[in-house]
Design a protein around this motif. Structure first.
Motif, PDB file in Angstrom:
ATOM      1  N   SER A  57       0.806  -1.219   0.000  1.00  0.00           N
ATOM      2  CA  SER A  57       0.000   0.000   0.000  1.00  0.00           C
ATOM      3  C   SER A  57       0.838   1.266   0.000  1.00  0.00           C
ATOM      4  O   SER A  57       0.310   2.356  -0.202  1.00  0.00           O
TER       5      SER A  57
ATOM      6  N   TRP B 168      -0.334   5.208  -4.772  1.00  0.00           N
ATOM      7  CA  TRP B 168      -0.453   4.208  -3.729  1.00  0.00           C
ATOM      8  C   TRP B 168      -1.852   4.126  -3.153  1.00  0.00           C
ATOM      9  O   TRP B 168      -2.318   3.064  -2.757  1.00  0.00           O
ATOM     10  N   THR B 169      -2.574   5.234  -3.147  1.00  0.00           N
ATOM     11  CA  THR B 169      -3.943   5.239  -2.628  1.00  0.00           C
ATOM     12  C   THR B 169      -4.936   4.695  -3.635  1.00  0.00           C
ATOM     13  O   THR B 169      -6.066   4.365  -3.281  1.00  0.00           O
TER      14      THR B 169
ATOM     15  N   ASN C 260      -5.267  -3.207  -2.547  1.00  0.00           N
ATOM     16  CA  ASN C 260      -4.202  -3.231  -1.540  1.00  0.00           C
ATOM     17  C   ASN C 260      -4.369  -4.384  -0.553  1.00  0.00           C
ATOM     18  O   ASN C 260      -3.389  -4.841   0.037  1.00  0.00           O
TER      19      ASN C 260
END
Length: 124
Positions: free
Chosen positions: A30, A53-54, A74
């Motif tokens: 993540s 990443w989000t 994730n």
């Protein structure tokens, strides 16, 4: 560095769809920006798509925008590339890439980890 394994490549006909997956291990998935690149025979590796990443920000190359979708889960440590309306010119080895970053991966030099690649062949 995170380890990456791509899957989902294969032989399809022009106009078909294919979904690639890239499974990551060995790191906190993540916290990694992820990207997809491809390399056709005799050509340089090129950027296809990237995701923050989000998962909230994505960027695509102009040639695939509107047909390809990058996404990530994730919880499963996996990033996907949904490819629709594939064209023969998109025959290539598709690579997954990662970097511990809070931004995006648009250049090869942005990426610290690479998978081994998965072959996508689009017949006309």
């Amino acid at each position: 560095q995170v380890q990456l394994v791509e899957s989902g490549g294969g032989l399809v006909q022009a106009g078909d769809s294919l979904r690639l997956a890239c499974s990551a291990s060995g790191g906190t998935f993540s916290s990694y920006a992820m990207g997809w690149f491809r390399q056709a025979p005799g050509k340089e590796r090129e950027f296809v798509a990237t995701i923050m990443w989000t998962g909230s920000v994505t960027v695509y190359s102009g040639s695939v925008k509107g047909r390809f979708t990058i996404s990530r889960d994730n919880a499963k440590n996996t990033v996907y590339l949904q490819m629709n309306s594939l064209e023969p010119e998109e025959t290539a080895v598709y690579y997954c890439a990662a970097e511990h970053s809070n931004w995006l991966l648009r250049r090869i030099t942005d990426c610290g980890s690479w998978g081994q690649g998965t072959q996508v062949t689009v017949s006309s």
